[in-house]
Design an enzyme around this catalytic site. Structure first.
Site, PDB file in Angstrom:
ATOM      1  N   CYS A  97      -6.359   1.074  -1.066  1.00 58.46           N
ATOM      2  CA  CYS A  97      -5.171   0.851  -0.491  1.00 58.46           C
ATOM      3  C   CYS A  97      -4.460   0.879  -1.893  1.00 58.46           C
ATOM      4  O   CYS A  97      -4.724   0.837  -2.899  1.00 58.46           O
ATOM      5  CB  CYS A  97      -4.813  -0.706  -0.018  1.00 58.46           C
ATOM      6  SG  CYS A  97      -4.776  -1.698  -1.202  1.00 58.46           S
ATOM      7  N   GLU A  98      -3.119   1.518  -2.082  1.00 56.50           N
ATOM      8  CA  GLU A  98      -2.433   1.685  -2.941  1.00 56.50           C
ATOM      9  C   GLU A  98      -1.540   0.690  -3.611  1.00 56.50           C
ATOM     10  O   GLU A  98      -1.203   0.665  -4.686  1.00 56.50           O
ATOM     11  CB  GLU A  98      -1.163   2.942  -2.716  1.00 56.50           C
ATOM     12  CG  GLU A  98      -0.395   2.369  -1.806  1.00 56.50           C
ATOM     13  CD  GLU A  98       0.598   3.642  -1.520  1.00 56.50           C
ATOM     14  OE1 GLU A  98       0.227   4.897  -1.248  1.00 56.50           O
ATOM     15  OE2 GLU A  98       1.930   3.137  -1.109  1.00 56.50           O
ATOM     16  N   HIS A  99      -1.704  -0.694  -3.109  1.00 57.91           N
ATOM     17  CA  HIS A  99      -1.209  -1.730  -3.381  1.00 57.91           C
ATOM     18  C   HIS A  99      -2.110  -2.413  -4.420  1.00 57.91           C
ATOM     19  O   HIS A  99      -1.713  -3.040  -5.253  1.00 57.91           O
ATOM     20  CB  HIS A  99      -0.832  -2.776  -2.395  1.00 57.91           C
ATOM     21  CG  HIS A  99       0.192  -2.068  -1.444  1.00 57.91           C
ATOM     22  ND1 HIS A  99      -0.223  -1.752  -0.151  1.00 57.91           N
ATOM     23  CD2 HIS A  99       1.291  -1.843  -1.378  1.00 57.91           C
ATOM     24  CE1 HIS A  99       0.506  -1.240   0.714  1.00 57.91           C
ATOM     25  NE2 HIS A  99       1.745  -1.327  -0.182  1.00 57.91           N
ATOM     26  N   HIS A 100      -3.477  -2.341  -4.209  1.00 57.49           N
ATOM     27  CA  HIS A 100      -4.504  -3.161  -5.063  1.00 57.49           C
ATOM     28  C   HIS A 100      -5.559  -2.519  -5.414  1.00 57.49           C
ATOM     29  O   HIS A 100      -6.452  -3.093  -6.269  1.00 57.49           O
ATOM     30  CB  HIS A 100      -4.855  -4.497  -3.957  1.00 57.49           C
ATOM     31  CG  HIS A 100      -4.049  -5.500  -3.583  1.00 57.49           C
ATOM     32  ND1 HIS A 100      -3.521  -5.309  -2.249  1.00 57.49           N
ATOM     33  CD2 HIS A 100      -3.209  -6.513  -4.137  1.00 57.49           C
ATOM     34  CE1 HIS A 100      -2.377  -6.186  -2.047  1.00 57.49           C
ATOM     35  NE2 HIS A 100      -2.340  -7.083  -3.021  1.00 57.49           N
ATOM     36  N   GLN A 138      -2.553   2.557   5.163  1.00 51.72           N
ATOM     37  CA  GLN A 138      -3.254   3.197   6.514  1.00 51.72           C
ATOM     38  C   GLN A 138      -2.256   3.906   7.241  1.00 51.72           C
ATOM     39  O   GLN A 138      -2.388   5.030   7.987  1.00 51.72           O
ATOM     40  CB  GLN A 138      -3.763   2.203   7.272  1.00 51.72           C
ATOM     41  CG  GLN A 138      -4.636   2.725   8.466  1.00 51.72           C
ATOM     42  CD  GLN A 138      -5.166   1.336   9.252  1.00 51.72           C
ATOM     43  OE1 GLN A 138      -5.736   0.346   8.344  1.00 51.72           O
ATOM     44  NE2 GLN A 138      -5.230   1.527  10.344  1.00 51.72           N
ATOM     45  N   HIS A 166      -9.222  -4.039   5.803  1.00 50.34           N
ATOM     46  CA  HIS A 166      -8.573  -3.948   4.323  1.00 50.34           C
ATOM     47  C   HIS A 166      -9.324  -4.989   3.507  1.00 50.34           C
ATOM     48  O   HIS A 166      -8.781  -6.245   3.518  1.00 50.34           O
ATOM     49  CB  HIS A 166      -7.000  -3.959   4.431  1.00 50.34           C
ATOM     50  CG  HIS A 166      -6.401  -2.708   5.059  1.00 50.34           C
ATOM     51  ND1 HIS A 166      -5.666  -2.080   4.374  1.00 50.34           N
ATOM     52  CD2 HIS A 166      -6.379  -2.061   6.206  1.00 50.34           C
ATOM     53  CE1 HIS A 166      -5.145  -1.058   4.856  1.00 50.34           C
ATOM     54  NE2 HIS A 166      -5.704  -1.134   6.314  1.00 50.34           N
ATOM     55  N   CYS A 168      -8.480  -5.841   0.608  1.00 52.26           N
ATOM     56  CA  CYS A 168      -7.197  -6.616  -0.012  1.00 52.26           C
ATOM     57  C   CYS A 168      -6.800  -7.775   0.852  1.00 52.26           C
ATOM     58  O   CYS A 168      -6.040  -8.849   0.458  1.00 52.26           O
ATOM     59  CB  CYS A 168      -6.164  -5.995  -0.438  1.00 52.26           C
ATOM     60  SG  CYS A 168      -5.157  -5.218   0.913  1.00 52.26           S
TER      61      CYS A 168
END
Ligand SMILES: Nc1nc2c(ncn2[C@@H]2O[C@H](COP(=O)(O)OP(=O)(O)OP(=O)(O)O)[C@@H](O)[C@H]2O)c(=O)[nH]1
Ligand SMILES: [Zn+2]
Length: 207
Positions: A97-100, A138, A166, A168
C-alpha cells in the site's frame, strides 16, 4: 528514458519524480530506518540487512520496470471461433500500500470477452504482477489492470475483481484482523449487461 519517469500503463509517473538514488543511498536509508526502529544497524545480525532490503525492494517494486503492453502483445487467433467469456480466477498477488508501504495480499479474478483473438492465460497473471509490484492502492490496481486489458486487447467487455487483506489494517492501526477489501470494475458488455455481471460473479463463486 529512465524507468521511473516513463509512462506506466494508463498512469504516467510525473516528470517531477526524483532521480533514482544509488544502491549505497538506498542502503543508507535502510540503516536510518533500523535506527529509527530502535535497533543498532552496526550490530552483526543487521550488517547485511540493508543490502538484503535493497535487493528485496528490487522484487517488491519490479513492476516499475515492466510494461503491460509487452505482456499483452502476443495474441492467438486460432481458437476454434471461441468468443465467449475467458476468466482466470484466484490469481494470487501481493502488493504494497502506498500509504504505509506494508503488504496487501489477496486474489485477482479477471475476465474478458474476446474481440479479435485471445491472450495467453499466464499473461493475465503476469499483468497483475506488472501493477501489483508497485506502490499501490487497491482501487488503482484494479483500474490499471482493466485499463491495460482494454487498451491492449480491445475486448467486447472486461471484468476485474480483487479481494485482499491489508496488513496496514491488521498489523497496526485499527488492527482489524481478517477484514477483506473487495474492489471490482466492469467495462463494455460487463458494464452494460447485468446478466454478464452475474455470469462473472457465478464463475468466480461469489453468487
Ligand atoms: N482506499 C484505500 N485506502 C487504503 C488502501 N490501503 C491503505 N488504505 C488506507 O489509507 C488510509 C490512510 O489514512 P491516514 O489517516 O492518512 O493514515 P493513518 O493515520 O495511518 O490511518 P490508520 O490506518 O487509520 O491508522 C488508511 O485508512 C488505510 O486503511 C487502499 O488500497 N485503498
Ligand atoms: Zn496502508
Amino acid at each position: 528514458m529512465d524507468a521511473r519517469t516513463k509512462p506506466i500503463g494508463a498512469t504516467p509517473v510525473t516528470a517531477t519524480a526524483l532521480p533514482r538514488p544509488t544502491r549505497e543511498e538506498a542502503e543508507a536509508a535502510v540503516r536510518t530506518l533500523i535506527a529509527w526502529a530502535g535497533d543498532d544497524p552496526t550490530r552483526e545480525g543487521l550488517l547485511e540487512t540493508p543490502a538484503r532490503v535493497a535487493k528485496a525492494y528490487g522484487e517488491f517494486y519490479s513492476g516499475y520496470e515492466q510494461d503491460a503492453g509487452v505482456v499483452l502483445s502476443k495474441t492467438f487467433k486460432e481458437v476454434g471461433g471461441y468468443d465467449d467469456i475467458v476468466l482466470v480466477r484466484d490469481i494470487p498477488f501481493n502488493s504494497h500500500c502506498e500509504h504505509h508501504m506494508v503488504p496487501f495480499v489477496g486474489k485477482a479474478h479477471i475476465a474478458y470477452l474476446p474481440h479479435d483473438g485471445v491472450v495467453g492465460l499466464s499473461k493475465l497473471a503476469r499483468l497483475v504482477e506488472v501493477f501489483a509490484r508497485r506502490l499501490q492502492t487497491q482501487e488503482n490496481l484494479t483500474a490499471q489492470i482493466i485499463d491495460a486489458i482494454n487498451e491492449h486487447l480491445g475486448p467486447r467487455g472486461a471484468a476485474v475483481m480483487l479481494e485482499a487483506e491489508h496488513m496496514c489494517m491488521s498489523m497496526r492501526g485499527v488492527r482489524a484482523h481478517g477484514a477483506a477489501t473487495i474492489t471490482h470494475r466492469f467495462t463494455g458488455v460487463f458494464a452494460e449487461d447485468r446478466v454478464e455481471q452475474d455470469r462473472f460473479f457465478g464463475l468466480i463463486g461469489k453468487r
